[in-house]
Design an enzyme around this catalytic site. Structure first.
Site, mmCIF file in Angstrom:
data_model
loop_
_atom_site.group_PDB
_atom_site.id
_atom_site.type_symbol
_atom_site.label_atom_id
_atom_site.label_comp_id
_atom_site.label_asym_id
_atom_site.label_seq_id
_atom_site.Cartn_x
_atom_site.Cartn_y
_atom_site.Cartn_z
ATOM 1 N N GLY A 161 -5.644 2.663 -7.206
ATOM 2 C CA GLY A 161 -6.236 3.766 -6.460
ATOM 3 C C GLY A 161 -6.688 3.359 -5.070
ATOM 4 N N ASP A 162 -7.009 4.357 -4.288
ATOM 5 C CA ASP A 162 -7.677 4.203 -2.996
ATOM 6 C C ASP A 162 -8.289 5.593 -2.746
ATOM 7 O OD1 ASP A 162 -7.688 2.093 -0.587
ATOM 8 O OD2 ASP A 162 -7.497 4.054 0.333
ATOM 9 N N SER B 134 -8.475 -5.769 -10.256
ATOM 10 C CA SER B 134 -7.146 -5.265 -10.621
ATOM 11 C C SER B 134 -6.269 -6.407 -11.141
ATOM 12 C CB SER B 134 -6.446 -4.634 -9.412
ATOM 13 O OG SER B 134 -6.868 -3.310 -9.209
ATOM 14 N N LYS C 188 0.859 -1.188 0.000
ATOM 15 C CA LYS C 188 0.000 0.000 0.000
ATOM 16 C C LYS C 188 0.887 1.226 0.000
ATOM 17 C CE LYS C 188 -4.479 0.811 0.279
ATOM 18 N NZ LYS C 188 -5.611 -0.080 -0.030
HETATM 19 N N1 GLU Z 1 -7.396 0.209 -2.735
HETATM 20 C C1 GLU Z 1 -8.142 -0.957 -3.066
HETATM 21 C C2 GLU Z 1 -8.168 -1.884 -1.869
HETATM 22 O O1 GLU Z 1 -8.221 -1.429 -0.757
HETATM 23 C C3 GLU Z 1 -7.726 -1.587 -4.381
HETATM 24 C C4 GLU Z 1 -6.294 -1.990 -4.487
HETATM 25 C C5 GLU Z 1 -5.892 -2.484 -5.904
HETATM 26 O O2 GLU Z 1 -6.730 -2.564 -6.787
HETATM 27 O O3 GLU Z 1 -4.706 -2.773 -6.042
HETATM 28 O O4 GLU Z 1 -8.195 -3.085 -1.986
#
Ligand code: GLU
Length: 448
Positions: A168-169, A380, A129
């Site tokens: 994203g997040d 993803s 992350k």
């Molecule tokens: N941020 C998203 C999560 O909390 C997606 C992460 C991603 O697609 O890599 O899982």
């Protein structure tokens, strides 16, 4: 409920000491270690070779300066992070969060959760992350672009389609991923589509990725409700947040026959008894990037409320989809008193430990985020698959894969909980099933 197993207590003590002050990280690790008592009782070999200690320590943590110039020519400094937590199952995978609350502890909690979430998808992705304490609110498009370019100027050397694949997040959507990918391509002179996910459709994105987290959470909860012969049909649903997760949760709830009567942002919440009008919500939040009060102003019968809690609104199903620790023990008690049947976490760790305990004790069906919101990262991984084969699937094909994955995650959590003597405990099931997959891979790879 669970007290921590004494063999794991020493591991937890070490984590708390070594990561002093990182409260969200402590919270995430505590919950997982509480679930692992039953695993090590059954299979003590997981205590060997400091395997659990290694899972709790990121493989690599990158912290860097992000300088950028605003529209007035003023220079700003933000802090950038990328925590590459675990790559036993595949390249580090997980989103980037741009929000003023971001610090190392928050990125570590998110990265830690991501390891188990990604393992649950059954797809070949490790956990990581990243993000920054940059506040995108009120920034022009040019400022956002320059920030993203500066952020990627440092981060690019740590990424790669086989190394680390961000997405994203909170605060990072399609626009930001575009600027990040543009800068990555420029710096590396490589059109390496699989290095980022959540891309736009014209340059290698996957259909249904935008919708995936919200849709996936609803697929999960629908299946969970099914275990008690319930469904979303005619249910009152409250979805907190109004970002990507909340919007597409609301869309799928409506498709399944439920009615979303409230949603929110950090300024307050709106109640719309005739059901949230999604075109208007998308217009206000996605296109115009305005506050949620604007929805109430433009919709007759809707009410904007800026005090109290969205969880005061009575509902059958609660889908917290805003941010961590947004639903407290007090909120849980209100929901229980109002007869809530199920809670599905669309966000990462939105319920406090006390809230989770109250739901479990009251027998409310509870879907933890690392299982219920895994549809985003799963899609993803499907985007990475399409990029690797230079292919592009239809919306229906991709959504079908997503639906299958969510059903499988649900069933894995349910059967694992049952196997470990706690039927219906999705927290335990998710933590154990995710852990076992990562642990088996780590074991096979040796002490690294
Ligand atoms: N941020 C998203 C999560 O909390 C997606 C992460 C991603 O697609 O890599 O899982």
């Amino acid at each position: 409920m669970s007290k921590i197993d004494e063999k794991l207590e020493a591991v937890l003590d070490q984590v708390l000491r070594r990561n002093a002050g990182e409260l969200e990280f402590h919270q995430a690790v505590t919950e997982v270690l509480e679930s692992l008592g039953r695993v090590v009782a059954k299979n003590p070999s997981y205590l060997e070779n400091a395997l659990i200690e290694r899972i709790c320590e990121p493989e690599r943590q990158i912290i860097f300066r992000v300088p950028w110039v605003d529209d007035k020519g003023q220079v700003h400094i933000n802090r950038g992070f990328r925590v590459q937590f675990n790559s036993a199952l595949g390249p580090y995978k997980g989103g980037l969060r741009f929000h003023p609350s971001v610090n190392l502890g928050i990125i570590k909690f998110l990265g830690f959760e991501q390891i188990f979430k990604n393992a649950l998808t059954g797809l070949p992705i490790g956990g990581g992350k990243g993000g920054s304490d940059f506040d995108p609110r009120g920034r022009s498009d040019g400022e956002i672009m320059r920030f993203c370019q500066s952020y990627m100027t440092e981060l690019h050397r740590h990424l790669g389609e086989y190394t680390d694949v961000p997405a994203g997040d909170i605060g990072v959507g399609g626009r930001e991923i575009g600027y990040l990918f543009g800068q990555y391509k420029r710096l590396t002179n490589r059109y390496e589509a699989g290095v980022l996910t959540g891309k736009g459709l014209v340059y290698g994105g996957s259909r249904a990725r935008t919708e995936a987290t919200g849709y996936g959470a609803v697929y999960f909860v629908e299946r969970m409700l099914g275990t008690k012969q319930f469904s979303f049909e005619d249910k009152r649903v409250v979805v907190s947040g109004s970002g990507n997760v909340a919007i597409y949760t609301a869309e799928k709830v409506r498709e399944f026959g439920g009615k979303v009567v409230a949603c929110s942002d950090s300024s307050g919440y709106v109640v719309d008894e005739s059901g949230i009008e999604l075109d208007l919500l998308k217009e206000v939040k996605e296109v115009r990037r305005e506050r949620i009060s604007e929805y109430a102003r433009r919709r007759s019968g809707a009410q904007f409320i800026d005090k109290g809690s969205i969880w005061d609104v009575p509902c059958d199903v609660a889908m917290p989809s805003a941010t961590q620790n947004e639903l407290t023990g007090r909120d849980a008690n209100t929901l229980i008193a109002n007869g809530v049947a199920a809670v599905g976490e669309g966000a990462n760790m939105p319920c406090t430990p006390e809230a989770v305990r109250f739901f479990r004790e009251a027998g409310v069906l509870f879907a933890p985020g690392k299982a219920a919101n895994a549809g985003g990262v799963a899609t993803s991984a499907l985007e990475m698959q399409q990029n690797a084969s230079r292919d592009s699937w239809t919306f229906d094909q991709t959504e079908q894969r997503l639906a299958d994955i969510m059903r499988r995650i649900h069933d894995t959590c349910a059967s694992t909980a049952e196997e470990y003597g706690a039927p219906g405990d999705y927290v335990l099931g998710a933590n154990i099933a995710g852990f076992v997959r990562v642990a088996e891979a780590m074991r096979a790879l040796g002490v690294i």
